[in-house]
Design a protein around this motif. Structure first.
Motif, mmCIF file in Angstrom:
data_model
loop_
_atom_site.group_PDB
_atom_site.id
_atom_site.type_symbol
_atom_site.label_atom_id
_atom_site.label_comp_id
_atom_site.label_asym_id
_atom_site.label_seq_id
_atom_site.Cartn_x
_atom_site.Cartn_y
_atom_site.Cartn_z
ATOM 1 N N TYR A 61 57.257 82.899 21.868
ATOM 2 C CA TYR A 61 58.075 81.781 22.326
ATOM 3 C C TYR A 61 57.813 80.537 21.461
ATOM 4 O O TYR A 61 58.744 79.825 21.088
ATOM 5 C CB TYR A 61 57.833 81.455 23.806
ATOM 6 N N ALA A 62 56.563 80.289 21.132
ATOM 7 C CA ALA A 62 56.219 79.134 20.300
ATOM 8 C C ALA A 62 56.925 79.220 18.948
ATOM 9 O O ALA A 62 57.400 78.201 18.426
ATOM 10 C CB ALA A 62 54.712 79.033 20.120
ATOM 11 N N ARG A 63 57.021 80.433 18.385
ATOM 12 C CA ARG A 63 57.725 80.603 17.107
ATOM 13 C C ARG A 63 59.201 80.262 17.248
ATOM 14 O O ARG A 63 59.802 79.717 16.319
ATOM 15 C CB ARG A 63 57.538 82.024 16.578
ATOM 16 N N ILE A 64 59.795 80.549 18.410
ATOM 17 C CA ILE A 64 61.193 80.176 18.644
ATOM 18 C C ILE A 64 61.319 78.660 18.592
ATOM 19 O O ILE A 64 62.181 78.116 17.897
ATOM 20 C CB ILE A 64 61.689 80.717 20.001
ATOM 21 N N GLU A 65 60.467 77.961 19.333
ATOM 22 C CA GLU A 65 60.541 76.497 19.392
ATOM 23 C C GLU A 65 60.167 75.836 18.076
ATOM 24 O O GLU A 65 60.603 74.729 17.801
ATOM 25 C CB GLU A 65 59.640 75.953 20.502
ATOM 26 N N ASN A 66 59.359 76.491 17.267
ATOM 27 C CA ASN A 66 58.968 75.925 15.975
ATOM 28 C C ASN A 66 59.981 76.235 14.880
ATOM 29 O O ASN A 66 59.805 75.830 13.742
ATOM 30 C CB ASN A 66 57.585 76.432 15.559
ATOM 31 N N GLY A 67 61.025 76.985 15.222
ATOM 32 C CA GLY A 67 62.040 77.339 14.243
ATOM 33 C C GLY A 67 61.594 78.411 13.272
ATOM 34 O O GLY A 67 62.203 78.600 12.227
ATOM 35 N N SER B 237 67.601 73.117 14.570
ATOM 36 C CA SER B 237 68.311 72.345 15.588
ATOM 37 C C SER B 237 68.362 73.105 16.908
ATOM 38 O O SER B 237 68.252 72.503 17.972
ATOM 39 C CB SER B 237 69.719 71.973 15.110
ATOM 40 N N VAL B 238 68.506 74.414 16.847
ATOM 41 C CA VAL B 238 68.482 75.229 18.069
ATOM 42 C C VAL B 238 67.096 75.142 18.691
ATOM 43 O O VAL B 238 66.954 74.944 19.897
ATOM 44 C CB VAL B 238 68.869 76.697 17.768
ATOM 45 N N ALA B 239 66.080 75.268 17.860
ATOM 46 C CA ALA B 239 64.701 75.195 18.350
ATOM 47 C C ALA B 239 64.436 73.856 19.024
ATOM 48 O O ALA B 239 63.831 73.799 20.097
ATOM 49 C CB ALA B 239 63.728 75.409 17.193
ATOM 50 N N GLU B 240 64.915 72.786 18.416
ATOM 51 C CA GLU B 240 64.721 71.453 18.990
ATOM 52 C C GLU B 240 65.426 71.326 20.338
ATOM 53 O O GLU B 240 64.878 70.747 21.281
ATOM 54 C CB GLU B 240 65.243 70.387 18.024
ATOM 55 N N LYS B 241 66.633 71.873 20.418
ATOM 56 C CA LYS B 241 67.372 71.817 21.684
ATOM 57 C C LYS B 241 66.647 72.601 22.774
ATOM 58 O O LYS B 241 66.544 72.148 23.910
ATOM 59 C CB LYS B 241 68.793 72.358 21.506
ATOM 60 N N ILE B 242 66.140 73.767 22.409
ATOM 61 C CA ILE B 242 65.412 74.590 23.383
ATOM 62 C C ILE B 242 64.180 73.838 23.873
ATOM 63 O O ILE B 242 63.909 73.779 25.065
ATOM 64 C CB ILE B 242 65.042 75.962 22.785
ATOM 65 N N ARG B 243 63.440 73.233 22.944
ATOM 66 C CA ARG B 243 62.231 72.481 23.312
ATOM 67 C C ARG B 243 62.579 71.312 24.238
ATOM 68 O O ARG B 243 61.939 71.112 25.277
ATOM 69 C CB ARG B 243 61.521 71.951 22.066
ATOM 70 N N LYS B 244 63.613 70.553 23.881
ATOM 71 C CA LYS B 244 64.004 69.396 24.702
ATOM 72 C C LYS B 244 64.423 69.826 26.104
ATOM 73 O O LYS B 244 64.035 69.203 27.096
ATOM 74 C CB LYS B 244 65.145 68.624 24.029
ATOM 75 N N LEU B 245 65.223 70.889 26.183
ATOM 76 C CA LEU B 245 65.675 71.370 27.489
ATOM 77 C C LEU B 245 64.504 71.885 28.322
ATOM 78 O O LEU B 245 64.430 71.629 29.528
ATOM 79 C CB LEU B 245 66.728 72.467 27.310
ATOM 80 N N ARG B 246 63.582 72.602 27.681
ATOM 81 C CA ARG B 246 62.407 73.114 28.402
ATOM 82 C C ARG B 246 61.599 71.968 28.975
ATOM 83 O O ARG B 246 61.221 71.978 30.154
ATOM 84 C CB ARG B 246 61.520 73.942 27.469
ATOM 85 N N LYS B 247 61.344 70.966 28.150
ATOM 86 C CA LYS B 247 60.555 69.825 28.608
ATOM 87 C C LYS B 247 61.275 69.063 29.714
ATOM 88 O O LYS B 247 60.642 68.617 30.672
ATOM 89 C CB LYS B 247 60.223 68.902 27.435
ATOM 90 N N ALA B 248 62.593 68.935 29.588
ATOM 91 C CA ALA B 248 63.370 68.242 30.620
ATOM 92 C C ALA B 248 63.281 68.959 31.967
ATOM 93 O O ALA B 248 63.303 68.321 33.020
ATOM 94 C CB ALA B 248 64.834 68.111 30.186
ATOM 95 N N LYS B 249 63.174 70.278 31.911
ATOM 96 C CA LYS B 249 63.044 71.076 33.141
ATOM 97 C C LYS B 249 61.603 71.107 33.648
ATOM 98 O O LYS B 249 61.340 71.596 34.741
ATOM 99 C CB LYS B 249 63.524 72.515 32.904
#
Length: 127
Positions: free
Chosen positions: A34-40, A4-16
């Motif tokens: 960084y990709a590993r962070i977003e992939n959980g 869920s943290v990874a998903e939030k980070i991805r969504k916020l990054r894309k929104a920016k």
């Protein structure tokens, strides 16, 4: 929780409008890390939470708060709102502390294994 943290980070990054490479550069890590962070696949987001919150312009606790709790808070009157927010912040800090401790414990184990390995190499070379 990591997903869920990874998903939030991805969504916020894309929104920016940032790419993964942009984020990696700003965090001073590789794009693959960084990709590993977003992939959980990595908890290392916890080590970068302050910088992530600055880059994405959100509070650090927003990565850990449950969206349903945010909706519930918005739909109630303001009585006790500050107390709810305070408890949420404490829970966020505790969650972050637990994740950081897990990371440090894992790293300490890796380092101990390396020390044992090099000690054994050193002892075998003396013989």
């Amino acid at each position: 929780m990591t997903n869920s943290v990874a998903e939030k980070i991805r969504k916020l990054r894309k929104a920016k409008g940032f790419s993964q490479e942009d984020m990696a550069d700003r965090l001073h890590i590789s794009q693959s890390a960084y990709a590993r962070i977003e992939n959980g696949e990595s908890y290392s987001w916890a080590a970068h939470i302050e910088r992530l919150s600055e880059i994405l312009e959100v509070k650090p606790e927003s990565f850990l708060t449950d969206e349903t709790n945010n909706l519930e808070q918005e739909n109630t009157d303001q009585k006790g709102g500050m107390a709810f927010q305070f408890v949420g912040t404490i829970n966020t800090i505790n969650s972050l502390s637990e994740k950081l401790l897990e990371q440090y414990e894992e790293r300490i184990k890796e380092l101990k294994d390396q020390v044992d390995y090099w000690k054994s190499k050193s002892e075998s070379s003396k013989q």
